[in-house]
Each structure stands twice: as C-alpha cells, then as structure tokens.
Design an enzyme around this catalytic site. Structure first.
Site, PDB file in Angstrom:
ATOM      1  CE  LYS A  78      -6.505 -12.838 -63.479  1.00  0.00           C
ATOM      2  NZ  LYS A  78      -4.997 -12.861 -63.686  1.00  0.00           N
ATOM      3  CB  SER A 158      -4.520 -17.001 -63.120  1.00  0.00           C
ATOM      4  OG  SER A 158      -4.078 -15.271 -63.238  1.00  0.00           O
ATOM      5  CB  SER A 182      -1.609 -15.077 -65.519  1.00  0.00           C
ATOM      6  OG  SER A 182      -1.526 -16.094 -64.260  1.00  0.00           O
TER       7      SER A 182
END
Lengths: 493, 95
Positions: A78, A158, A182
């Site tokens: 990420k 997210s 997330s």
C-alpha cells in the site's frame, strides 16, 4: 505459466522449495498479470524491474539454502508505507513526488523475509475514504462485477488497491493499513481475506500517519493461512515505535486447526442494523452455524455503545489527522505553492489548499474545529470518554465469549460514484469495523458468501488483545465451510 | 452548535487552508451536517468516565543516549522544494 498467479502463498513456497518453478518465473507471471490489469488502476508506482532483480536474488538464495520464509513471493505494498528510493505518495498531490530516504519497518521486515514487491498500490488519499475514490491518482476499479453487469464497482477503501490486486491475482498478498476498517471492508468487497492485528502488533514506523492512536498495519491474501504467513513476517516489537507491543510473535500459520471445541463465539445483538442486506443477515446466521459445526458454543452478547462508535471515530480520527497533517507545509518535502509576491503564511495556505483533496480538507477542518478552544471538551474529550465505554463494552463481552462474529460491512460493493455526494453515507460503510478499531482489537474479514447479485460478502471475527491466533483459527474454520467464491473473470485483459 | 461562515473562515485559517470565497458556504453546510450527526454523542452518559487516550499500556522506554543515526543532510534535503547552503529555503519571512 499464467496459472502461477492462482497459487496460494503456501503453494508458492512449496513449489519454489521443490524447484517446480523459479522465483523469476513466478514473479514474471505476476508482472505480466499486473501489466494486463492496468485498466484497474491498481498501482500508483510500478517497480517491475526491481521486482525481477529481487526475484533473481531470491533464486540465488533458494539455491544457496539461505532463503527467507517468503523468498520469491510476489506482493504489493500500500502506498502509505515509506519505501527507500521508491516514490511514496499516500495517494496525495501533496506527496506526489516524495521519495523516502528510509524504509518502513514493516516493509523492511517483508524484504528481509524475501518477499518481492511489484510496486506501490493505490489507496484513498492519506487512507481517508471507504471506496478508493479520494485518491489523487484516480479510483481503483474493482476486479469484481455483479452478475450480468459491466458497471464498474468500487474495491472499498482505503486499502482498495491492495484488496483489488490480491483479488485480481496480480499479487499473492498485499500490505494494508486499517484505521477504522480500511483492511476489512475492502477485503469483504473484493472477496479476499484481510487481517488487522492488535494495535501495536506491527510497527507504525515509516507508515504515513493518519490517526496515530488507531492506525495499524495488516495484510490481504486469498486465504487465512496466507494472511497468517505474511503477518508473522510483519509483526514484532520495534523500538522506533513508542506504541509497539513487546510480545513474542506466535507461529500463527502452524497453529491453525479450525478446531473450536471449548471456544465461545459471541454474537453482538447491536450489530443487527437497519439497511443491512437481508442476505447478509442470513449469511451471518449461517456463519454462526459453521462455527458451531467447528465445535464452538454460540452465545449472544451485548455491545451497548455500538451506535456511538462512528460519531466517536469521526471526532477522534479527524482530530488526530489535522495534527498529523500539519507537517505538510511546503517547507521540507512535498508540494510547494507560493502565490506571486506571497510570504511564508501564504505559502502554507496555498500549498495545503492545492495539495489536499476535498475529503482530506474536510477532515482537517473537522479535526481543527473539534480541537479548537471552546470546543475541545464538548467534542474531543467527550469522544475519548465514549471511546473508553466502547472499549469497556468489548472487555465485558469477552468475559462471556472468546471471539466475536459479525458482518464486515452492511452491503456488498457499490458502483463507482454511487456514494460520493454524501460523506455520512460513505462513513456508514465502517459501522461494523470502527468499534473494534477504537478498542484496538485484532479483527479479520473472511469471504463467506455472496449477495443476490453475486457480490462477495465478508464476515468479521474480532478477538481479545493479542489473540490474533483465535481470530485466524475461527476465520480458518469459516473458510473451510464457506462456499469457494469463483475468481473474478479477467474481463480487463 | 451551528458553524457559520465566519467560523469556517476562522477554522480554515487555523488549519492553514486557503479557501476560495465560493468554497465557504458549501463547506459550512457540510460541516454542519457532519457535526449535527456527531452531536448524538452528547446524549451518552459519561459521568465519571476517564477519557481513553491509548488502548495499550504505554511503558516508558529507555535507551542508551548515543548517536544511532546522523550525517544525513543530503538525504534530508533531497526532497526539499528549495534548499540553499545546506538549509531548507523558504520565502522571505521578515519584511
């Protein structure tokens, strides 16, 4: 060799050890899959050349008998984890050209274990979002589609790029971060497994901060065992993070049994909310039946302050964010905008207005407001007190049970653009994930079924502090009994 | 606690966010809606409840007072929008 992308991490390790294929072949198959999946907008920065170099190094280590536990395993990171020499953006214009001179602890540990990163995965800007639509680099398109539909869906957020890349067989696993859901919500939307460990299990050092009392790293993979294997490499005490927990990291993967005899699974009655997909409610009951089949006793428990968790979160997280994001001022790194003839204060204001997107600005405004003189006690202090009650609810529930079973999100994935107009409707996605975040508990989403349109639905397991072992084991028992979801049809190829 | 336009401008100034005049009214409406939703917390009885600041016991960590990192001026300045003579450079502060 394209079927190499369908293997689990555990199978990849076996294949590499048995020389059934090389790390270079394995990584190259995944690079090809990543190139074919560019329409999904998964990566902000691709590092395919580095990945091939790392794969060849993994082959040399395998040959020399010096391989790590994840040598040659293709993963994604990420783009919230700082990676030395590789651009790290947090999906924000304000960090659009930032190249860290250091490596985050979690990614350094994965590298040391031999894992091979294909690049930096897309996310909501500064991890603020539940659909990956707030990214300054454009939304991720989910590999998942409803039956008979070509409408693009969100991957959740997210960590949307991470969940989507794992679901699309572009990487075997991916790191994520979870502040209020997330990891778990996008895992559910994309039909993969995702775990957020106990707050403090993984070092936050080198993770771009959003809300420091809540942020925690975790991982996505296509099976519970794979999540356990990755988490073992990521977790552990780090003196560079003052909230890192100094506790031994168990061998979670080895300890998976799926045998829940003598365990009590709690069903929190307050998680039955309005607007829940009717199929989801049935799936939740089915999940309880599966865990009973695995030997567990099912008990109903109460978490009375569940409804207050979201408003509590939307005070505390923006407050911490407004403080953490004060560092982006155009002085030391990142974007700088100086209006013609402007001074230092003009530079700060213009830089931040140009560098942050709408959702980030909104949260900075809320956070600044609730921390400002005259409102601090009414909002921020009040929220910290309610947070104490929420944590107490969990502690009391765990007197009557060992692990909790809940849905992960109220619905399956929704179409791109469907919920952008109303911030609160977007925030409600996290109604089941935020409470355990506020209490700092380990929690995991595991694919359990599908809704009437064929979209994946996840069930969530929440454990006591540091009891990732039982969270993983209960998820493992569910996974063994849930119908296997078909891999997304590769419509993007 | 309704947020008026003046308050939006004040908070934006505190947060060092430049707002275009046209942005103020919609932002005020959005903030009021979110804060109105958040206001339900006021109904929770928190009498005698200590605020929770951390979910894990924080113990003071000790370490030797020795230099472990340093000599990295070039690394630190590598991402600077402007640097001069080994310093971060900013627009003139004193008129």
């Amino acid at each position: 060799m394209s079927d190499l992308t369908a293997l689990s991490v555990a199978e990849m390790r076996e294949g590499l050890a048995a020389r059934a294929f090389s790390a270079a072949e394995l990584v190259s198959a995944h690079v090809a899959a990543a190139e074919a999946a560019r329409p999904l907008n998964l990566f902000i920065t691709e590092t395919f050349d580095r990945a091939m170099d790392a794969a060849r190094a993994a082959d040399a280590a395998l040959a020399a008998g010096t391989a790590g536990p994840l040598s040659g395993i293709p993963i994604g990171i990420k783009d919230l984890f700082a990676t030395k020499g590789v651009r790290t953006t947090a999906a924000s214009r304000i960090l659009g050209d930032f190249t860290p001179p250091y490596e985050s602890t979690v990614t350094a540990k994965l590298q040391a274990a031999g894992a091979v990163s294909l690049g930096k995965l897309n996310l909501d800007e500064f991890a603020m979002g539940s659909s990956n639509e707030t990214s300054a680099f454009g939304p991720v398109v989910s590999p998942v589609r409803a039956q008979g539909s070509e409408a693009p869906l969100v991957p959740g957020g997210s960590s949307g790029g991470s969940a989507a890349a794992v679901a699309a067989r572009v990487v075997a696993a991916a790191t994520g971060t979870d502040t209020g859901g997330s990891i778990r919500q996008p895992a559910a939307f994309c039909g993969v497994a995702g775990i957020k460990p106990t707050y403090g299990r993984c070092s936050r050092w080198g993770i771009i901060a959003f809300a420091s009392s809540l942020d925690q790293a975790g991982v996505f993979a296509r099976s519970v065992r794979d999540c356990a294997l990755l988490l073992e490499a990521m977790a552990g005490f780090d003196p560079r993070d003052s909230t890192s927990i100094d506790a031994p990291v168990p061998r979670w993967a080895q300890q998976l049994s799926g045998d829940l005899r003598g365990r009590r699974v709690g069903i929190p009655r307050e998680y039955r909310v309005e607007g829940m997909d009717p199929g989801l409610e049935a799936l939740w009951e089915q999940g309880a039946a599966w865990l009973r089949d695995a030997g567990a006793e099912i008990v109903e428990v109460s978490l009375p302050h569940t409804a207050q968790a979201l408003p509590t979160y939307y005070i505390l997280a923006p407050a911490e964010a407004s403080s953490n994001l004060a560092r982006y001022d155009g002085v030391r790194y990142g974007l700088r905008v100086v209006p013609e003839g402007g001074g230092l204060a003009d530079m700060y204001e213009a830089t931040r207005a140009a560098g942050f997107g709408a959702e980030v600005r909104r949260r900075i405004m809320i956070g600044t407001y609730v921390l400002s003189a005259g409102y601090y006690d009414a909002y921020y202090r009040k929220a910290q007190k309610v947070r104490a009650l929420i944590a107490r609810d969990f502690a009391e529930a765990f007197a009557a049970c060992d692990v909790l079973l809940t849905p992960t999100a109220p619905t399956g994935a929704f179409p791109l653009g469907a919920r952008n107009a109303d911030p609160i409707a977007m925030y409600l996605n996290d109604v089941f994930t935020v409470p355990s975040s506020l209490a700092g508990l380990p929690a995991m989403s595991v694919p359990a079924g599908a809704d009437s349109a064929g979209l994946p639905l996840g069930l969530q397991l929440i454990g006591r502090p540091l009891d990732e072992g039982l969270v993983l084991d209960a998820a493992y028992a569910l996974e063994a009994r849930a119908p296997k979801l078909p891999a997304p049809a590769s419509w993007w190829r | 606690m309704a947020v008026d336009h003046e308050m939006v401008a004040r908070v934006a100034r505190l947060a060092r966010l430049r707002l275009a005049p046209a942005e103020v009214a919609p932002l005020a409406a959005e903030l009021n809606r979110i804060l109105g939703w958040i206001d339900q917390l006021q109904a929770v009885d928190t009498e005698g409840v200590a605020p929770l600041e951390t979910v894990i016991p924080i113990t003071r960590a000790w370490r030797e007072d020795v230099v472990t990192e340093g000599d990295c001026q070039a690394d630190l300045l590598a991402n600077a929008p402007a640097a001069a003579h080994g310093f971060f450079a900013v627009p003139k502060v004193i008129e």
